[in-house]
Design a protein around this motif. Structure first.
Motif, mmCIF file in Angstrom:
data_model
loop_
_atom_site.group_PDB
_atom_site.id
_atom_site.type_symbol
_atom_site.label_atom_id
_atom_site.label_comp_id
_atom_site.label_asym_id
_atom_site.label_seq_id
_atom_site.Cartn_x
_atom_site.Cartn_y
_atom_site.Cartn_z
ATOM 1 N N SER A 107 0.625 7.357 -5.335
ATOM 2 C CA SER A 107 1.612 8.431 -5.432
ATOM 3 C C SER A 107 2.964 7.827 -5.079
ATOM 4 C CB SER A 107 1.253 9.558 -4.478
ATOM 5 O OG SER A 107 1.165 9.046 -3.183
ATOM 6 N N PRO A 108 4.047 8.489 -5.474
ATOM 7 C CA PRO A 108 5.370 7.907 -5.233
ATOM 8 C C PRO A 108 5.542 7.446 -3.789
ATOM 9 C CG PRO A 108 5.573 9.889 -6.536
ATOM 10 C CD PRO A 108 4.121 9.755 -6.181
ATOM 11 N N ALA A 109 6.074 6.234 -3.655
ATOM 12 C CA ALA A 109 6.103 5.576 -2.358
ATOM 13 C C ALA A 109 6.903 6.345 -1.314
ATOM 14 C CB ALA A 109 6.680 4.172 -2.529
ATOM 15 N N LYS A 110 7.984 6.977 -1.753
ATOM 16 C CA LYS A 110 8.894 7.568 -0.771
ATOM 17 C C LYS A 110 8.408 8.918 -0.249
ATOM 18 C CE LYS A 110 12.525 5.415 -3.212
ATOM 19 N NZ LYS A 110 13.328 5.725 -4.384
ATOM 20 N N ARG A 154 7.194 12.981 -1.248
ATOM 21 C CA ARG A 154 7.962 14.048 -1.873
ATOM 22 C C ARG A 154 8.812 14.779 -0.855
ATOM 23 N NH1 ARG A 154 6.122 14.647 -6.983
ATOM 24 N NH2 ARG A 154 4.105 13.688 -7.308
ATOM 25 N N TRP A 169 13.288 18.701 -4.792
ATOM 26 C CA TRP A 169 12.967 17.637 -5.732
ATOM 27 C C TRP A 169 14.211 17.034 -6.361
ATOM 28 C CZ3 TRP A 169 14.231 17.705 -10.835
ATOM 29 C CH2 TRP A 169 14.554 18.941 -11.393
ATOM 30 N N ASP A 211 15.212 14.429 -4.106
ATOM 31 C CA ASP A 211 14.225 13.356 -4.247
ATOM 32 C C ASP A 211 14.582 12.486 -5.448
ATOM 33 O OD1 ASP A 211 11.716 11.967 -3.974
ATOM 34 O OD2 ASP A 211 11.025 13.136 -5.686
ATOM 35 N N LEU A 212 14.952 13.158 -6.535
ATOM 36 C CA LEU A 212 15.333 12.431 -7.749
ATOM 37 C C LEU A 212 16.613 11.630 -7.505
ATOM 38 C CD1 LEU A 212 14.858 11.955 -10.749
ATOM 39 C CD2 LEU A 212 16.161 14.008 -11.221
#
Lengths: 238, 254
Positions: free
Chosen positions: A6-9, A11, A15, A18-19
């Motif tokens: 899953s995305p490393a940083k 969620r 969002w 996040d983006l």
């Protein structure tokens, strides 16, 4: 090892933040805010062509921008509805550029001893940060000169034709405007092409059009904007 | 040919490095660049000087191990080839050739001209693997792939992971490598189930080590496999789509 991590940083709850936290997301922000700013620059240049119609028409145009939507929308409200998103785009564009520059400086601690031979990077692409800073400083001057009148001793509110002519009759100030617009043109020359890559608008059938569009926009904007100081200095307008 | 080399010498990862001059005498124009370095190393060895460390393996442009910054150009003056495919006939007698390792924070120098590119492995790992039917091999052409798609995917798959894109990039960005590794899967039907998680994971991992793309295009010209910038655009588009996608509906077309 999981099938796909899953995305490393992790969620974040927002969002959109996040983006924006990713460099690719920041490039998206730069491209989209760049489109907004580009739209403004085009409209600004075309609107200023009223200078060639004469004082009355130019001043009428300036006033019309404040009464758009009236009488339903109060005076200057529409103008501010344009200005605020523009300001937001400007700030996002600068913040993303600043943050990405820090990221890139961190990634390039080691420099080559030998001079690089650039095969693809253009002068415009390699000087985006400089042309950007020049445009930023110029916008500050430009607002103080022709919007607020702080640095324009003959400033008369509501008479843009007069204000522009007295300011650009000064050779030094005219030179500043010309230099800044060349920097703006170089910024657009790379930026208006680059933004298509950043947002993934890529189709072999139209890729060459992206270059042509950027070159055309840069040329038209530089010629249009530089024509004002040149025509005022040569006495054609004024 | 008689040449002068200015080679980056660095005793270890944290040791200070500098360019050192070495003569390269009686070099045949038929030699490859790495063979020329072999000759120089043999002479250094004979003189009791520590040979120049450099990476190489297949020496036919398919493994991605070799990679040198030669006179300010990644893989040297010949486009579309790796360092091992460069021949000395591209240089003139009496030339001075500056040789440096890839320089990027994501590629720490191990010694001299050898760098550690394991950050690329971290990016590949983050991508995980694709779900495929196990058991006996399925019939050929069971999954239909249009010819043009297969070709385009193969163009991305041509990436040998040499790191020239990072080395040539003024921002030390690994966009071209990562985009190629994402695209060769995401273009094919077999790569669809994990398409959105993969692009997210690989981009996020890439950004831990490398810079950000400013669309100079230096990577594309440095790439020995001439991988296109178009893949970077595709990656940027897919990354944004991945952020919007309702993951419960990814099996739906459109």
């Amino acid at each position: 090892m999981a099938v796909t991590e899953s995305p490393a940083k992790g969620r974040r709850s927002l969002w959109l933040l996040d983006l924006y936290g990713s460099a690719v997301g920041k490039k998206w922000a730069m491209a989209l805010s760049g489109i907004v700013l580009l739209g403004f620059v085009i409209a600004h240049m075309i609107g200023n062509l009223h200078m060639y119609e004469g004082a009355a028409e130019m001043n009428e145009y300036g006033e019309y921008l404040r009464v758009i939507g009236g009488p339903i929308i109060p005076h200057t409200v529409f103008l501010w509805l344009i200005r605020l998103p523009l300001l937001a785009a400007f700030l996002i564009h600068i913040h993303a550029a600043y943050a990405l520059t820090i990221t890139n400086n961190r990634a390039t601690i080691d420099k080559y001893k030998q001079p690089r031979e650039w095969l693809a990077a253009s002068y415009a692409s390699r000087t985006m940060r400089w042309s950007g800073v020049i445009v930023l400083l110029f916008v500050a001057w430009h607002l103080a000169d022709l919007t607020l009148g702080w640095v324009n001793p003959d400033f008369i509110s509501g008479e843009p034709f007069h204000n522009t002519v007295v300011s650009l009759s000064n050779v030094g100030i005219a030179a500043l405007y010309i230099a800044a617009n060349i920097a703006l043109g170089m910024h657009i020359f790379h930026g208006a092409w680059s933004l298509f890559q950043s947002i993934g608008v890529n189709n072999p059938r139209f890729n060459q059009w992206r270059r042509w569009l950027a070159q055309g926009l840069a040329t038209v904007i530089v010629i249009g904007n530089i024509s004002f100081p040149v025509m005022i200095l040569t006495g054609v307008v004024g | 040919m008689d040449l002068t080399l200015q080679v980056w010498r660095q005793a270890g990862p944290n040791a200070p490095g500098r360019l050192v001059d070495y003569p390269a005498k009686d070099i045949s124009p038929e030699m490859s660049f790495l063979e020329m370095l072999d000759i120089v190393n043999e002479n250094l060895n004979a003189q009791g000087i520590e040979p120049i460390a450099f990476d190489h393996d297949c020496r036919e442009g398919i493994c991605g191990m070799c990679g040198l910054m030669i006179n300010g150009l990644a893989h040297g003056p010949q486009l579309g080839t790796a360092t091992c495919q460069l021949h000395m006939r591209k240089f003139n007698d009496g030339d001075t050739i500056v040789i440096e390792p890839w320089k990027a924070a994501g590629f720490p120098i191990v010694r001299d001209l050898a760098v550690d590119r394991s950050t690329f492995d971290r990016i590949i790992e983050a991508g995980g693997f694709i779900t495929v039917p196990t058991g006996s091999a399925s019939d050929a052409n069971l999954t239909l792939v249009p010819k043009e798609v297969a070709e385009w995917s193969m163009d991305a798959a041509a990436c040998i992971g040499c790191g020239a894109c990072v080395a040539a990039c003024p921002n030390s960005a690994a966009q071209l490598f990562t985009a190629a590794k994402i695209a060769h899967l995401s273009l094919l039907p077999q790569g669809q189930p994990e398409r959105w998680t993969r692009v997210e994971a690989m981009v996020d991992k890439m950004e831990e080590f490398f810079g950000s793309c400013t669309n100079h295009g230096e990577c594309e010209t440095a790439c020995p496999k001439e991988i296109s910038l178009d893949f970077i655009a595709l990656m940027n588009k897919d990354y944004m789509k991945a952020k919007f996608k309702n993951r419960r509906l990814v099996s739906q077309a459109g």
